[in-house]
Scaffold this active site. Structure first.
Site, PDB file in Angstrom:
ATOM      1  CG  HIS A 152      16.686  26.277  11.265  1.00 32.60           C
ATOM      2  ND1 HIS A 152      17.542  25.504  10.557  1.00 32.60           N
ATOM      3  CD2 HIS A 152      15.530  25.565  11.306  1.00 32.60           C
ATOM      4  CE1 HIS A 152      16.946  24.370  10.174  1.00 32.60           C
ATOM      5  NE2 HIS A 152      15.706  24.395  10.628  1.00 32.60           N
ATOM      6  CE1 TYR A 171      21.531  31.364  11.821  1.00 34.11           C
ATOM      7  CE2 TYR A 171      20.216  29.520  11.025  1.00 34.11           C
ATOM      8  CZ  TYR A 171      21.313  30.000  11.702  1.00 34.11           C
ATOM      9  OH  TYR A 171      22.209  29.126  12.275  1.00 34.11           O
ATOM     10  CG  HIS A 224      17.834  29.177   5.965  1.00 31.06           C
ATOM     11  ND1 HIS A 224      16.828  28.796   6.836  1.00 31.06           N
ATOM     12  CD2 HIS A 224      18.996  28.735   6.527  1.00 31.06           C
ATOM     13  CE1 HIS A 224      17.361  28.167   7.875  1.00 31.06           C
ATOM     14  NE2 HIS A 224      18.672  28.111   7.704  1.00 31.06           N
TER      15      HIS A 224
HETATM   16  C1  LIG Z   1      26.167  20.258  10.329  1.00 30.22           C
HETATM   17  C2  LIG Z   1      24.794  20.789  10.086  1.00 30.22           C
HETATM   18  C3  LIG Z   1      24.635  21.997   9.433  1.00 30.22           C
HETATM   19  C4  LIG Z   1      23.346  22.507   9.166  1.00 30.22           C
HETATM   20  N1  LIG Z   1      23.213  23.657   8.428  1.00 30.22           N
HETATM   21  C5  LIG Z   1      21.997  24.046   8.002  1.00 30.22           C
HETATM   22  C6  LIG Z   1      21.849  25.093   7.043  1.00 30.22           C
HETATM   23  O1  LIG Z   1      22.813  25.675   6.528  1.00 30.22           O
HETATM   24  N2  LIG Z   1      20.589  25.440   6.684  1.00 30.22           N
HETATM   25  C7  LIG Z   1      19.483  24.831   7.209  1.00 30.22           C
HETATM   26  O2  LIG Z   1      18.350  25.186   6.855  1.00 30.22           O
HETATM   27  N3  LIG Z   1      19.609  23.801   8.091  1.00 30.22           N
HETATM   28  C8  LIG Z   1      20.820  23.381   8.467  1.00 30.22           C
HETATM   29  N4  LIG Z   1      20.940  22.282   9.290  1.00 30.22           N
HETATM   30  C9  LIG Z   1      19.747  21.515   9.670  1.00 30.22           C
HETATM   31  C10 LIG Z   1      19.543  20.351   8.687  1.00 30.22           C
HETATM   32  O3  LIG Z   1      19.191  20.817   7.391  1.00 30.22           O
HETATM   33  C11 LIG Z   1      18.427  19.394   9.155  1.00 30.22           C
HETATM   34  O4  LIG Z   1      17.210  20.101   9.217  1.00 30.22           O
HETATM   35  C12 LIG Z   1      18.734  18.801  10.520  1.00 30.22           C
HETATM   36  O5  LIG Z   1      20.057  18.281  10.556  1.00 30.22           O
HETATM   37  C13 LIG Z   1      17.755  17.680  10.845  1.00 30.22           C
HETATM   38  O6  LIG Z   1      17.871  16.645   9.920  1.00 30.22           O
HETATM   39  P1  LIG Z   1      18.663  15.272  10.331  1.00 30.22           P
HETATM   40  O7  LIG Z   1      18.059  14.857  11.630  1.00 30.22           O
HETATM   41  O8  LIG Z   1      18.352  14.350   9.179  1.00 30.22           O
HETATM   42  O9  LIG Z   1      20.102  15.607  10.468  1.00 30.22           O
HETATM   43  C14 LIG Z   1      22.211  21.784   9.597  1.00 30.22           C
HETATM   44  C15 LIG Z   1      22.373  20.565  10.279  1.00 30.22           C
HETATM   45  C16 LIG Z   1      23.638  20.056  10.491  1.00 30.22           C
HETATM   46  C17 LIG Z   1      23.788  18.720  11.168  1.00 30.22           C
END
Ligand SMILES: Cc1cc2nc3c(=O)[nH]c(=O)nc-3n(C[C@H](O)[C@H](O)[C@H](O)COP(=O)(O)O)c2cc1C
Length: 390
Positions: A196, A198, A193
């Site tokens: 975002h 981090y 990762h």
């Molecule tokens: C509940 C939730 C938790 C997430 N946790 C992570 C994570 O642990 N690691 C990460 O790289 N992105 C995380 N994301 C981002 C998602 O991987 C993804 O990039 C984002 O939801 C956009 O995709 P979508 O529009 O299809 O939901 C999270 C998103 C959601 C909704």
């Protein structure tokens, strides 16, 4: 002939879910197999990593294993786990985020990968260190202060301690160790990762990386050293053939408009050393996949990264949904939307794989439904879906 999940132009009706009606013909091109070294995927749909915080004391339970296995059964090509933290005292901000170290968490992960394999799936854990963050909603704090490149969580705002060179070396070692465990447990690949806002991204981003040693610098290329050393160590730990994905993003929760690379040249200088160090696959996180990365071209982040590095890329961000995931956290409901624009870019060869987050969180059957053209069965996403591991 490439099929389509198209907008329905036949009238103002909505289907029985109450959502605007969309008509799926097919999206068959997403259901072609894909091979990357030892990674063999039955289709191009990737479950995006999503933190669920259902792992008490960092141990994934059998419910967590069943949650992933359900997606494996229902035609998800590659599952990337929720972020799972490496062995550093302050790598996590929530005790229910799974760990990727220690006997019990690793036993939990063994159950996860065995169930996913038994269901015909392929899976990578997403290895994570949160860096400097605000404490979670519960107020829980790790046993040591949050750590990052310079103590900053956002421009001008401190929130933790600056890492020493020793801390950096130990962190790199922790990622490498976790990657080796992933391989030993039987996972099919590993994702780091680096997105975002981090830890790894805090090294990339100048406002959070003000270091004057070899891990800092005025240019993005200089600030890539930490990630490059980390990827080298991971590559050494897993050997030459085990696929390594790196998740990257320009945006950060600290600043949605932040940009690490402002030109293709800067992007190339950022990513080429990472590709050389061992990244096989760049997972390119955007909030909305259709947004162009640089003026003068409609290529998105995954499109540019593939063009500049020649590596496999995953696009992600509001695929098949009307609103982005940060709006969803604010409580807005997202409804199913057309895949036309995604497929146009896919057919053009902009990216190889497609990351899907919330649709797969809310509905384990999303990929199967898309494949079968069952538009009336798509359910969209609302925040309520976060409450359970269904
Ligand atoms: C509940 C939730 C938790 C997430 N946790 C992570 C994570 O642990 N690691 C990460 O790289 N992105 C995380 N994301 C981002 C998602 O991987 C993804 O990039 C984002 O939801 C956009 O995709 P979508 O529009 O299809 O939901 C999270 C998103 C959601 C909704």
């Amino acid at each position: 002939m490439g099929g389509r999940l198209t907008s329905f132009h036949g009238g103002p009706e909505s289907d029985r879910t109450g959502f605007p009606r969309i008509q799926i013909m097919t999206a068959l091109q997403l259901y072609q197999p894909f091979r990357l070294g030892t990674l063999k995927l039955k289709n191009r749909i990737v479950m995006a990593p999503m933190t669920r915080s259902f792992s008490p004391e960092g141990v994934p339970t059998s419910q967590v294993a069943d949650y992933y296995a359900r997606r494996a059964e229902e035609e998800v090509g590659l599952i990337i786990s929720e972020g799972t933290v490496v062995n550093r005292p302050a790598a996590s901000y929530d005790p229910s985020i799974p760990r990727f170290y220690g006997e019990k968490p690793l036993q939990g992960w063994k159950t996860v990968i065995d169930k996913v394999h038994a269901a015909g799936g392929v899976m990578a854990p997403q290895l994570w260190h949160v860096g400097i963050v605000a404490p979670g909603a519960s107020g829980w704090l790790p046993p040591a202060p949050f750590e990052g490149p310079s103590g900053y969580v956002a421009p001008g705002k401190t929130g933790g301690v600056a890492m020493t060179e020793h801390n950096i070396a130990e962190t790199i070692r922790a990622f490498a160790q976790a990657a080796a465990e992933a391989k030993a447990l039987g996972f099919d690949a590993v994702e780091i990762h680096g997105a975002h806002g981090y830890l790894i991204d805090q090294f990339f981003w100048h406002p959070t990386n003000q270091r004057t040693d070899r891990y800092g610098g005025q240019s993005l290329a200089e600030r890539t050293r930490f990630a490059t050393e980390l990827i080298c160590a991971v590559r050494q730990a897993v050997g030459p053939d085990f696929p390594i994905s790196l998740r990257i993003s320009q945006w950060k929760p600290q600043d949605f408009t932040a940009r690490l690379a402002t030109t293709p040249q800067e992007m190339e200088a950022w990513l080429a050393p990472l590709a050389k160090a061992g990244v096989d696959l760049f997972h390119c996180s955007q909030r909305r996949f259709w947004e162009a990365e640089f003026p003068g071209s409609d290529l998105n982040l995954a499109g540019w990264v593939k063009k500049l590095t020649g590596k496999t890329t995953i696009t992600v961000g509001s695929v098949g949904l009307s609103g982005d995931f940060l709006a969803a956290f604010r409580g807005e409901t997202s409804t199913p939307s057309s895949l036309d624009e995604l497929l146009r870019r896919f057919d053009r060869g902009d990216f190889d794989l497609v990351g899907v987050g919330r649709p797969l969180l809310a509905d384990p059957g999303w990929s199967r439904k898309i494949h079968a053209g069952l538009s009336s069965e798509l359910c969209g996403f609302s925040k309520a879906a976060l409450a359970t591991l269904s």
